[in-house]
Write a protein that holds these residues in place. Structure first.
Motif, PDB file in Angstrom:
ATOM      1  N   GLN A  37       0.877  -1.081  -0.002  1.00 24.09           N
ATOM      2  CA  GLN A  37       0.031  -0.076   0.075  1.00 24.09           C
ATOM      3  C   GLN A  37       0.896   1.203   0.051  1.00 24.09           C
ATOM      4  O   GLN A  37       1.753   1.545   0.731  1.00 24.09           O
ATOM      5  CB  GLN A  37      -0.727   0.048   1.207  1.00 24.09           C
ATOM      6  CG  GLN A  37      -1.879   1.152   1.059  1.00 24.09           C
ATOM      7  CD  GLN A  37      -2.851   1.262   2.178  1.00 24.09           C
ATOM      8  OE1 GLN A  37      -2.419   1.071   3.504  1.00 24.09           O
ATOM      9  NE2 GLN A  37      -3.960   2.111   2.024  1.00 24.09           N
ATOM     10  N   PRO A  39       0.578   5.822  -1.003  1.00 25.70           N
ATOM     11  CA  PRO A  39      -0.368   6.608  -1.198  1.00 25.70           C
ATOM     12  C   PRO A  39      -0.375   7.020  -2.785  1.00 25.70           C
ATOM     13  O   PRO A  39      -1.834   7.176  -2.929  1.00 25.70           O
ATOM     14  CB  PRO A  39       0.326   7.936  -0.864  1.00 25.70           C
ATOM     15  CG  PRO A  39       1.274   7.467   0.392  1.00 25.70           C
ATOM     16  CD  PRO A  39       1.767   6.216  -0.148  1.00 25.70           C
ATOM     17  N   GLY A  40       0.196   6.692  -3.649  1.00 22.94           N
ATOM     18  CA  GLY A  40       0.129   6.978  -5.127  1.00 22.94           C
ATOM     19  C   GLY A  40      -0.753   5.916  -5.887  1.00 22.94           C
ATOM     20  O   GLY A  40      -1.486   6.086  -6.580  1.00 22.94           O
ATOM     21  N   GLN A  41      -0.271   4.676  -5.499  1.00 19.52           N
ATOM     22  CA  GLN A  41      -0.799   3.397  -6.165  1.00 19.52           C
ATOM     23  C   GLN A  41      -1.826   2.600  -5.107  1.00 19.52           C
ATOM     24  O   GLN A  41      -2.454   1.834  -5.920  1.00 19.52           O
ATOM     25  CB  GLN A  41       0.559   2.355  -6.479  1.00 19.52           C
ATOM     26  CG  GLN A  41       1.460   2.952  -7.460  1.00 19.52           C
ATOM     27  CD  GLN A  41       0.749   3.414  -8.671  1.00 19.52           C
ATOM     28  OE1 GLN A  41       0.058   2.742  -9.155  1.00 19.52           O
ATOM     29  NE2 GLN A  41       1.194   4.501  -8.980  1.00 19.52           N
ATOM     30  N   GLY A  42      -2.180   2.923  -3.699  1.00 20.70           N
ATOM     31  CA  GLY A  42      -3.170   2.409  -3.443  1.00 20.70           C
ATOM     32  C   GLY A  42      -2.708   0.956  -2.815  1.00 20.70           C
ATOM     33  O   GLY A  42      -1.388   0.499  -2.633  1.00 20.70           O
ATOM     34  N   LEU A  43      -3.679   0.098  -2.692  1.00 16.48           N
ATOM     35  CA  LEU A  43      -3.432  -1.558  -2.517  1.00 16.48           C
ATOM     36  C   LEU A  43      -3.097  -2.226  -3.639  1.00 16.48           C
ATOM     37  O   LEU A  43      -4.078  -2.504  -4.519  1.00 16.48           O
ATOM     38  CB  LEU A  43      -4.194  -2.144  -1.645  1.00 16.48           C
ATOM     39  CG  LEU A  43      -4.600  -1.653   0.063  1.00 16.48           C
ATOM     40  CD1 LEU A  43      -6.174  -1.657   0.515  1.00 16.48           C
ATOM     41  CD2 LEU A  43      -3.751  -2.596   0.655  1.00 16.48           C
TER      42      LEU A  43
ATOM     43  N   PHE B  89     -12.831   0.583   1.594  1.00 18.74           N
ATOM     44  CA  PHE B  89     -12.238  -0.050   0.376  1.00 18.74           C
ATOM     45  C   PHE B  89     -13.343  -0.908  -0.331  1.00 18.74           C
ATOM     46  O   PHE B  89     -13.727  -1.715   0.360  1.00 18.74           O
ATOM     47  CB  PHE B  89     -11.029  -0.562   0.336  1.00 18.74           C
ATOM     48  CG  PHE B  89      -9.809   0.596   0.767  1.00 18.74           C
ATOM     49  CD1 PHE B  89      -9.477   0.652   2.024  1.00 18.74           C
ATOM     50  CD2 PHE B  89      -8.952   0.874  -0.368  1.00 18.74           C
ATOM     51  CE1 PHE B  89      -8.171   1.329   2.205  1.00 18.74           C
ATOM     52  CE2 PHE B  89      -7.998   1.786  -0.041  1.00 18.74           C
ATOM     53  CZ  PHE B  89      -7.512   1.997   1.293  1.00 18.74           C
ATOM     54  N   PHE B 106      -8.410  -3.465  -5.426  1.00 18.00           N
ATOM     55  CA  PHE B 106      -8.906  -2.553  -4.627  1.00 18.00           C
ATOM     56  C   PHE B 106      -9.012  -1.210  -5.130  1.00 18.00           C
ATOM     57  O   PHE B 106      -8.434  -0.955  -6.449  1.00 18.00           O
ATOM     58  CB  PHE B 106      -7.978  -2.330  -3.644  1.00 18.00           C
ATOM     59  CG  PHE B 106      -8.006  -3.446  -2.423  1.00 18.00           C
ATOM     60  CD1 PHE B 106      -7.232  -4.645  -2.441  1.00 18.00           C
ATOM     61  CD2 PHE B 106      -8.802  -3.475  -1.280  1.00 18.00           C
ATOM     62  CE1 PHE B 106      -7.118  -5.548  -1.380  1.00 18.00           C
ATOM     63  CE2 PHE B 106      -8.758  -4.466  -0.402  1.00 18.00           C
ATOM     64  CZ  PHE B 106      -7.741  -5.283  -0.375  1.00 18.00           C
ATOM     65  N   GLY B 107     -10.186  -0.819  -4.842  1.00 17.57           N
ATOM     66  CA  GLY B 107     -10.607   0.608  -5.132  1.00 17.57           C
ATOM     67  C   GLY B 107      -9.682   1.671  -4.365  1.00 17.57           C
ATOM     68  O   GLY B 107      -8.716   1.043  -3.574  1.00 17.57           O
ATOM     69  N   GLN B 108      -9.631   3.004  -4.791  1.00 18.92           N
ATOM     70  CA  GLN B 108      -8.843   3.655  -4.311  1.00 18.92           C
ATOM     71  C   GLN B 108      -8.998   4.427  -2.613  1.00 18.92           C
ATOM     72  O   GLN B 108      -8.208   4.565  -1.935  1.00 18.92           O
ATOM     73  CB  GLN B 108      -8.450   5.065  -5.071  1.00 18.92           C
ATOM     74  CG  GLN B 108      -7.691   4.758  -6.184  1.00 18.92           C
ATOM     75  CD  GLN B 108      -6.295   4.380  -5.975  1.00 18.92           C
ATOM     76  OE1 GLN B 108      -5.982   3.213  -6.055  1.00 18.92           O
ATOM     77  NE2 GLN B 108      -5.503   5.200  -5.859  1.00 18.92           N
TER      78      GLN B 108
END
Lengths: 114, 116
Positions: A37, A39-43, B89, B106-108
């Motif tokens: 995870q 901040p820019g790419q998410g999970l 999420f 996943f979504g953001q």
């Protein structure tokens, strides 16, 4: 029932070093997945192991690798660390392949590369 | 290629009211959809899921609705409580065919704030 345990919780490494993160799944869970995870790419999905076999892999470079032991515990390794590898690394376990029952996540390992 | 999208980065709701979180997807192969709640520096916590053969699933205050034709799902929280404040999420997985083992997409995320 103990949850998913990830160690260590926090880690600071220097660029170029390698790191190993550990994950102990819920007892009886044989599927272990890893996620990154940022901040820019998410999970983002890294890979999944079931009965010591990697069944699925995400779009990450070969510097990211993992393994699973006979007791279902899993480790992931990142070699030649880059600043961009700084992230929260999450492990999730499931008794099957997730589906309706979802995956149970650990609290993660916060890796900082300096 | 973002296959799961949560277009609202944040949502603010008054305590006791309904919270509606939305999610859109593009991959027709997804057959299970899940909602997770996450606090900072913790792992996501599973809330509720729905199979693609259903259009609604309910668990206490949480209800998930799935509109397959629109490739849209939503999570309703009624009534909303301050303790529900977290990042939510939406996630999806294509279980059939055995090609997506363990791979949740996943979504953001949507930051939900419930005001007392």
């Amino acid at each position: 029932k103990a949850g998913v345990t990830q160690t260590p919780r926090y880690l600071i490494k220097t660029r170029g070093q390698q790191v190993t993160l550990s994950c102990s799944p819920i007892s009886g869970h044989r599927s272990v997945s890893w996620y990154q995870q940022t901040p820019g790419q998410g999970l983002q999905f890294l890979f999944e192991y079931f009965s010591e076999t990697q069944r699925n892999k995400g779009n990450f470079p070969g510097r990211f690798s993992g393994r699973q032991f006979s007791n279902s515990r899993s480790e992931m390794n990142v070699s030649t660390l880059e600043l961009g590898d700084s992230a929260l690394y999450l492990c999730a376990s499931s008794s099957t392949s997730g589906g309706l029952y979802g995956y149970t996540f650990g609290s993660g390992t916060r890796l900082t590369v300096v | 290629d973002q296959q799961v999208k949560q277009n609202s980065p944040s949502l603010s709701v008054q305590e006791g009211r309904i919270s509606i979180l939305n999610c859109d997807y593009t991959n027709s192969m997804f057959d299970y959809f899940l909602w997770y709640k996450k606090y900072p520096a913790e792992g996501p916590t599973f809330l509720i899921s729905i199979s693609s053969i259903k259009d609604k699933n309910e668990d206490g205050r949480f209800t998930v609705f799935l509109n397959k034709s629109a490739k849209h799902l939503s999570l309703h929280i009624v009534p909303s409580q301050p303790g529900d404040s977290a990042v939510y999420f939406c996630a999806a997985i294509a279980n059939a065919g055995g090609t997506s083992y363990g791979k949740l997409t996943f979504g953001q995320g949507t930051i939900l704030t419930v005001h007392p």
